[in-house]
Write a protein that holds these residues in place. Structure first.
Motif, PDB file in Angstrom:
ATOM      1  N   SER A 168      82.389  95.539  -8.738  1.00  0.00           N
ATOM      2  CA  SER A 168      81.105  94.856  -8.690  1.00  0.00           C
ATOM      3  C   SER A 168      81.104  93.609  -9.570  1.00  0.00           C
ATOM      4  CB  SER A 168      79.993  95.818  -9.138  1.00  0.00           C
ATOM      5  OG  SER A 168      78.758  95.159  -9.210  1.00  0.00           O
ATOM      6  N   PRO A 173      78.417  85.933  -6.279  1.00  0.00           N
ATOM      7  CA  PRO A 173      77.200  85.874  -5.462  1.00  0.00           C
ATOM      8  C   PRO A 173      77.539  85.373  -4.060  1.00  0.00           C
ATOM      9  CG  PRO A 173      76.782  84.987  -7.648  1.00  0.00           C
ATOM     10  CD  PRO A 173      78.267  85.221  -7.553  1.00  0.00           C
ATOM     11  N   ASP A 228      74.565  97.251  -9.498  1.00  0.00           N
ATOM     12  CA  ASP A 228      74.505  95.870  -9.997  1.00  0.00           C
ATOM     13  C   ASP A 228      74.111  94.884  -8.907  1.00  0.00           C
ATOM     14  OD1 ASP A 228      75.313  96.840 -12.465  1.00  0.00           O
ATOM     15  OD2 ASP A 228      77.430  96.553 -12.013  1.00  0.00           O
ATOM     16  N   LEU A 230      74.386  95.128  -5.575  1.00  0.00           N
ATOM     17  CA  LEU A 230      75.100  95.149  -4.306  1.00  0.00           C
ATOM     18  C   LEU A 230      74.306  95.935  -3.264  1.00  0.00           C
ATOM     19  CD1 LEU A 230      78.823  95.791  -5.334  1.00  0.00           C
ATOM     20  CD2 LEU A 230      77.745  93.634  -4.761  1.00  0.00           C
ATOM     21  N   ARG A 273      76.870  91.054  -2.145  1.00  0.00           N
ATOM     22  CA  ARG A 273      76.107  90.550  -3.289  1.00  0.00           C
ATOM     23  C   ARG A 273      75.313  89.351  -2.829  1.00  0.00           C
ATOM     24  NH1 ARG A 273      75.963  91.567  -8.181  1.00  0.00           N
ATOM     25  NH2 ARG A 273      78.007  92.561  -8.381  1.00  0.00           N
TER      26      ARG A 273
END
Length: 281
Positions: A168, A173, A228, A230, A273
Protein backbone atom coordinates in the motif's frame (compact mmCIF):
# COMPACT_ATOMS: atom_id res chain seq x y z
CA UNK A 1 -4.32 -42.83 -9.21
CA UNK A 2 -2.89 -39.58 -7.84
CA UNK A 3 -0.55 -39.40 -4.88
CA UNK A 4 -2.59 -38.81 -1.67
CA UNK A 5 -2.15 -35.42 0.01
CA UNK A 6 -0.70 -37.01 3.13
CA UNK A 7 1.93 -38.87 1.11
CA UNK A 8 2.99 -35.65 -0.64
CA UNK A 9 3.22 -33.90 2.70
CA UNK A 10 5.18 -36.72 4.29
CA UNK A 11 7.63 -36.90 1.40
CA UNK A 12 8.35 -33.18 1.46
CA UNK A 13 8.81 -33.17 5.22
CA UNK A 14 11.22 -36.08 4.89
CA UNK A 15 13.20 -34.45 2.08
CA UNK A 16 13.60 -31.03 3.66
CA UNK A 17 16.39 -31.98 6.12
CA UNK A 18 18.56 -33.11 3.20
CA UNK A 19 19.27 -29.46 2.42
CA UNK A 20 19.26 -29.99 -1.35
CA UNK A 21 19.62 -26.82 -3.41
CA UNK A 22 16.39 -25.51 -4.96
CA UNK A 23 17.97 -25.48 -8.40
CA UNK A 24 18.35 -29.26 -8.30
CA UNK A 25 14.74 -29.79 -7.20
CA UNK A 26 13.62 -27.59 -10.09
CA UNK A 27 15.72 -29.49 -12.63
CA UNK A 28 14.26 -32.85 -11.59
CA UNK A 29 10.75 -31.38 -11.51
CA UNK A 30 9.89 -31.86 -7.82
CA UNK A 31 9.65 -28.18 -6.83
CA UNK A 32 8.93 -25.13 -8.97
CA UNK A 33 8.13 -21.50 -8.27
CA UNK A 34 5.55 -21.06 -11.01
CA UNK A 35 6.03 -21.32 -14.77
CA UNK A 36 7.17 -17.82 -15.72
CA UNK A 37 10.07 -19.34 -17.68
CA UNK A 38 7.49 -20.40 -20.29
CA UNK A 39 7.19 -17.35 -22.60
CA UNK A 40 3.57 -17.87 -23.59
CA UNK A 41 2.50 -18.47 -20.00
CA UNK A 42 4.42 -15.43 -18.77
CA UNK A 43 2.90 -13.15 -21.42
CA UNK A 44 -0.61 -14.41 -20.69
CA UNK A 45 -0.17 -13.91 -16.92
CA UNK A 46 1.23 -10.40 -17.28
CA UNK A 47 -1.43 -9.29 -19.75
CA UNK A 48 -4.24 -10.68 -17.61
CA UNK A 49 -3.13 -8.41 -14.79
CA UNK A 50 -2.12 -5.47 -16.97
CA UNK A 51 -5.58 -5.37 -18.55
CA UNK A 52 -6.81 -3.86 -15.28
CA UNK A 53 -4.29 -1.00 -15.23
CA UNK A 54 -5.80 2.25 -16.47
CA UNK A 55 -2.68 4.41 -16.64
CA UNK A 56 -0.56 5.41 -19.60
CA UNK A 57 2.99 4.64 -20.74
CA UNK A 58 6.04 5.49 -18.68
CA UNK A 59 4.72 3.62 -15.64
CA UNK A 60 6.75 1.87 -12.95
CA UNK A 61 5.80 -1.79 -12.54
CA UNK A 62 6.43 -4.12 -9.60
CA UNK A 63 5.93 -7.86 -9.58
CA UNK A 64 5.82 -9.58 -6.21
CA UNK A 65 7.03 -13.18 -6.37
CA UNK A 66 8.52 -13.52 -9.85
CA UNK A 67 9.59 -17.11 -9.19
CA UNK A 68 11.66 -19.06 -11.69
CA UNK A 69 12.13 -16.30 -14.29
CA UNK A 70 12.26 -12.52 -14.60
CA UNK A 71 10.01 -12.51 -17.66
CA UNK A 72 7.70 -9.71 -16.52
CA UNK A 73 10.47 -7.14 -16.88
CA UNK A 74 10.75 -7.46 -20.66
CA UNK A 75 7.00 -7.89 -21.13
CA UNK A 76 6.41 -4.71 -19.11
CA UNK A 77 8.94 -2.83 -21.27
CA UNK A 78 7.03 -3.81 -24.42
CA UNK A 79 3.82 -2.59 -22.76
CA UNK A 80 5.30 0.85 -22.10
CA UNK A 81 6.92 0.67 -18.67
CA UNK A 82 9.77 2.96 -17.74
CA UNK A 83 11.10 0.62 -15.06
CA UNK A 84 10.24 -2.72 -13.46
CA UNK A 85 10.99 -3.87 -9.93
CA UNK A 86 10.99 -7.62 -9.32
CA UNK A 87 10.73 -8.72 -5.68
CA UNK A 88 11.04 -12.21 -4.23
CA UNK A 89 12.16 -13.89 -1.01
CA UNK A 90 15.20 -15.51 -2.63
CA UNK A 91 17.22 -15.67 -5.83
CA UNK A 92 15.18 -18.30 -7.65
CA UNK A 93 15.18 -16.85 -11.17
CA UNK A 94 16.91 -18.72 -13.96
CA UNK A 95 20.25 -17.29 -15.01
CA UNK A 96 20.31 -18.96 -18.42
CA UNK A 97 20.12 -16.15 -21.04
CA UNK A 98 18.41 -18.55 -23.47
CA UNK A 99 15.29 -18.34 -21.26
CA UNK A 100 15.13 -14.61 -21.98
CA UNK A 101 16.17 -14.98 -25.62
CA UNK A 102 13.10 -17.20 -26.13
CA UNK A 103 10.92 -14.64 -24.40
CA UNK A 104 12.23 -11.86 -26.65
CA UNK A 105 11.43 -13.97 -29.72
CA UNK A 106 7.89 -14.61 -28.44
CA UNK A 107 7.48 -10.85 -28.02
CA UNK A 108 8.65 -10.20 -31.60
CA UNK A 109 11.96 -8.69 -30.52
CA UNK A 110 15.30 -9.33 -32.19
CA UNK A 111 17.32 -9.38 -28.98
CA UNK A 112 19.64 -11.81 -27.28
CA UNK A 113 21.37 -11.42 -23.94
CA UNK A 114 24.84 -12.14 -22.66
CA UNK A 115 23.58 -13.09 -19.19
CA UNK A 116 20.83 -12.32 -16.68
CA UNK A 117 22.35 -8.99 -15.69
CA UNK A 118 22.45 -7.91 -19.33
CA UNK A 119 18.79 -8.87 -19.66
CA UNK A 120 17.82 -6.86 -16.57
CA UNK A 121 19.75 -3.81 -17.77
CA UNK A 122 18.13 -3.85 -21.19
CA UNK A 123 14.69 -4.49 -19.71
CA UNK A 124 15.13 -1.49 -17.36
CA UNK A 125 14.62 -3.70 -14.32
CA UNK A 126 16.04 -4.51 -10.91
CA UNK A 127 15.74 -7.80 -9.02
CA UNK A 128 15.42 -7.68 -5.22
CA UNK A 129 15.57 -10.94 -3.29
CA UNK A 130 14.92 -10.16 0.37
CA UNK A 131 11.12 -10.09 0.43
CA UNK A 132 9.70 -7.77 3.06
CA UNK A 133 13.10 -6.17 3.70
CA UNK A 134 13.37 -5.34 -0.02
CA UNK A 135 9.92 -3.74 -0.07
CA UNK A 136 10.86 -1.63 2.95
CA UNK A 137 13.84 -0.22 1.04
CA UNK A 138 11.60 1.22 -1.67
CA UNK A 139 10.50 4.87 -1.38
CA UNK A 140 6.90 5.90 -0.75
CA UNK A 141 4.55 6.13 -3.74
CA UNK A 142 7.12 4.87 -6.26
CA UNK A 143 5.02 2.30 -8.18
CA UNK A 144 2.14 2.81 -10.61
CA UNK A 145 1.19 -0.81 -11.27
CA UNK A 146 1.94 -3.81 -9.08
CA UNK A 147 0.77 -7.39 -9.30
CA UNK A 148 1.24 -10.90 -7.97
CA UNK A 149 0.07 -14.21 -9.37
CA UNK A 150 -0.49 -17.15 -7.00
CA UNK A 151 1.94 -15.59 -4.51
CA UNK A 152 0.05 -14.03 -1.60
CA UNK A 153 -1.11 -17.41 -0.31
CA UNK A 154 2.55 -18.29 0.29
CA UNK A 155 3.36 -15.20 2.39
CA UNK A 156 3.97 -16.33 5.95
CA UNK A 157 0.92 -15.56 8.07
CA UNK A 158 2.97 -13.55 10.57
CA UNK A 159 4.28 -11.29 7.77
CA UNK A 160 1.10 -10.83 5.76
CA UNK A 161 -0.06 -7.60 7.39
CA UNK A 162 3.41 -6.07 7.01
CA UNK A 163 3.62 -7.07 3.34
CA UNK A 164 0.16 -5.58 2.74
CA UNK A 165 1.19 -2.36 4.44
CA UNK A 166 4.32 -2.04 2.32
CA UNK A 167 2.45 -2.73 -0.92
CA UNK A 168 0.00 0.00 0.00
CA UNK A 169 2.77 2.44 0.92
CA UNK A 170 4.64 2.15 -2.37
CA UNK A 171 1.57 2.53 -4.62
CA UNK A 172 1.21 6.01 -6.09
CA UNK A 173 -2.03 8.02 -6.16
CA UNK A 174 -3.91 6.79 -9.20
CA UNK A 175 -2.03 3.49 -9.09
CA UNK A 176 -3.44 -0.02 -9.48
CA UNK A 177 -2.61 -3.37 -7.89
CA UNK A 178 -3.95 -6.76 -8.93
CA UNK A 179 -3.50 -10.08 -7.16
CA UNK A 180 -4.51 -13.59 -8.20
CA UNK A 181 -4.80 -15.65 -5.02
CA UNK A 182 -5.05 -19.44 -4.86
CA UNK A 183 -6.78 -20.55 -1.64
CA UNK A 184 -6.33 -24.29 -2.21
CA UNK A 185 -3.76 -26.37 -0.39
CA UNK A 186 -0.57 -27.23 -2.26
CA UNK A 187 -0.85 -30.90 -1.44
CA UNK A 188 -3.49 -31.86 -3.96
CA UNK A 189 -5.70 -28.87 -4.64
CA UNK A 190 -8.16 -29.21 -1.76
CA UNK A 191 -8.30 -27.77 1.75
CA UNK A 192 -6.33 -30.40 3.61
CA UNK A 193 -4.13 -27.63 5.03
CA UNK A 194 -7.06 -26.72 7.31
CA UNK A 195 -6.66 -30.01 9.17
CA UNK A 196 -3.80 -28.52 11.19
CA UNK A 197 -3.49 -25.74 13.73
CA UNK A 198 -0.86 -23.01 13.66
CA UNK A 199 1.08 -24.72 16.42
CA UNK A 200 2.12 -27.34 13.89
CA UNK A 201 1.70 -25.57 10.56
CA UNK A 202 3.80 -22.49 11.35
CA UNK A 203 6.82 -24.39 12.68
CA UNK A 204 9.90 -23.58 10.56
CA UNK A 205 10.46 -27.24 9.68
CA UNK A 206 6.92 -27.49 8.31
CA UNK A 207 6.56 -24.01 6.80
CA UNK A 208 9.83 -24.40 4.87
CA UNK A 209 9.10 -27.87 3.47
CA UNK A 210 7.72 -26.66 0.15
CA UNK A 211 3.94 -26.81 0.63
CA UNK A 212 3.26 -23.85 2.91
CA UNK A 213 0.16 -21.72 2.50
CA UNK A 214 -1.00 -19.21 5.09
CA UNK A 215 -4.62 -20.55 5.12
CA UNK A 216 -6.08 -17.01 5.11
CA UNK A 217 -9.55 -16.97 3.56
CA UNK A 218 -10.69 -14.41 1.00
CA UNK A 219 -12.33 -11.99 3.46
CA UNK A 220 -9.19 -11.96 5.62
CA UNK A 221 -6.93 -11.29 2.64
CA UNK A 222 -9.16 -8.49 1.38
CA UNK A 223 -9.38 -6.80 4.77
CA UNK A 224 -5.57 -6.63 4.99
CA UNK A 225 -5.01 -5.55 1.39
CA UNK A 226 -7.70 -2.86 1.31
CA UNK A 227 -6.13 -0.37 3.70
CA UNK A 228 -4.77 3.17 3.68
CA UNK A 229 -7.33 4.42 1.17
CA UNK A 230 -7.16 1.54 -1.31
CA UNK A 231 -10.43 0.48 -2.92
CA UNK A 232 -10.79 -3.27 -3.47
CA UNK A 233 -12.86 -4.89 -6.20
CA UNK A 234 -13.08 -8.66 -6.54
CA UNK A 235 -12.83 -9.32 -10.26
CA UNK A 236 -13.47 -13.06 -10.23
CA UNK A 237 -13.78 -16.04 -7.91
CA UNK A 238 -13.47 -19.77 -8.45
CA UNK A 239 -15.26 -22.40 -6.36
CA UNK A 240 -14.86 -26.06 -5.55
CA UNK A 241 -17.37 -28.24 -7.40
CA UNK A 242 -17.94 -30.23 -4.21
CA UNK A 243 -16.98 -29.69 -0.55
CA UNK A 244 -13.18 -29.81 -0.44
CA UNK A 245 -13.10 -31.05 3.14
CA UNK A 246 -15.64 -32.45 5.60
CA UNK A 247 -16.24 -30.20 8.60
CA UNK A 248 -15.33 -33.00 10.97
CA UNK A 249 -11.78 -32.90 9.59
CA UNK A 250 -11.26 -29.17 10.20
CA UNK A 251 -8.92 -28.20 12.99
CA UNK A 252 -10.73 -26.31 15.76
CA UNK A 253 -8.97 -23.12 14.62
CA UNK A 254 -11.10 -23.22 11.45
CA UNK A 255 -14.29 -24.77 12.80
CA UNK A 256 -16.11 -21.43 12.77
CA UNK A 257 -15.56 -20.71 9.08
CA UNK A 258 -18.83 -20.28 7.17
CA UNK A 259 -19.66 -22.67 4.36
CA UNK A 260 -19.13 -19.98 1.73
CA UNK A 261 -15.56 -19.38 2.89
CA UNK A 262 -14.85 -23.08 2.43
CA UNK A 263 -16.30 -23.11 -1.08
CA UNK A 264 -14.00 -20.43 -2.51
CA UNK A 265 -10.94 -21.92 -4.22
CA UNK A 266 -9.38 -18.67 -5.44
CA UNK A 267 -10.02 -15.11 -6.53
CA UNK A 268 -8.59 -12.10 -8.34
CA UNK A 269 -8.75 -8.67 -6.78
CA UNK A 270 -7.98 -5.18 -8.07
CA UNK A 271 -6.97 -2.44 -5.66
CA UNK A 272 -6.86 1.21 -6.65
CA UNK A 273 -5.51 4.25 -4.93
CA UNK A 274 -7.53 7.32 -5.75
CA UNK A 275 -5.66 10.13 -7.44
CA UNK A 276 -5.15 12.88 -4.85
CA UNK A 277 -6.50 15.53 -7.21
CA UNK A 278 -9.68 13.62 -7.95
CA UNK A 279 -10.29 13.00 -4.25
CA UNK A 280 -9.77 16.66 -3.48
CA UNK A 281 -12.11 17.62 -6.29
Amino acid sequence: MGIPWWARMGAKLALRPLGIDYGLWRRVGLFRHGAMDDPNHAIAVFDRHFAHYNGGPGFVCLELGCGDALSSALIARTRGSARTILVDVGDFADGDPLVYDRLATALGLEECYADRNDYLRRANAIYLTHGLASLRELPDACVDFLFSNAVLEHVRRAQFADISRELSRILRPGGTATHQVDLRDHLGGGLNNLRFGDGFWERPGVAEAGFYTNRLRMDEVLSMLAQDGLRAEVLSTSHFDAPAIARRHLHGQFAGLPDEALRIAGFMVRLRRENAASVAG
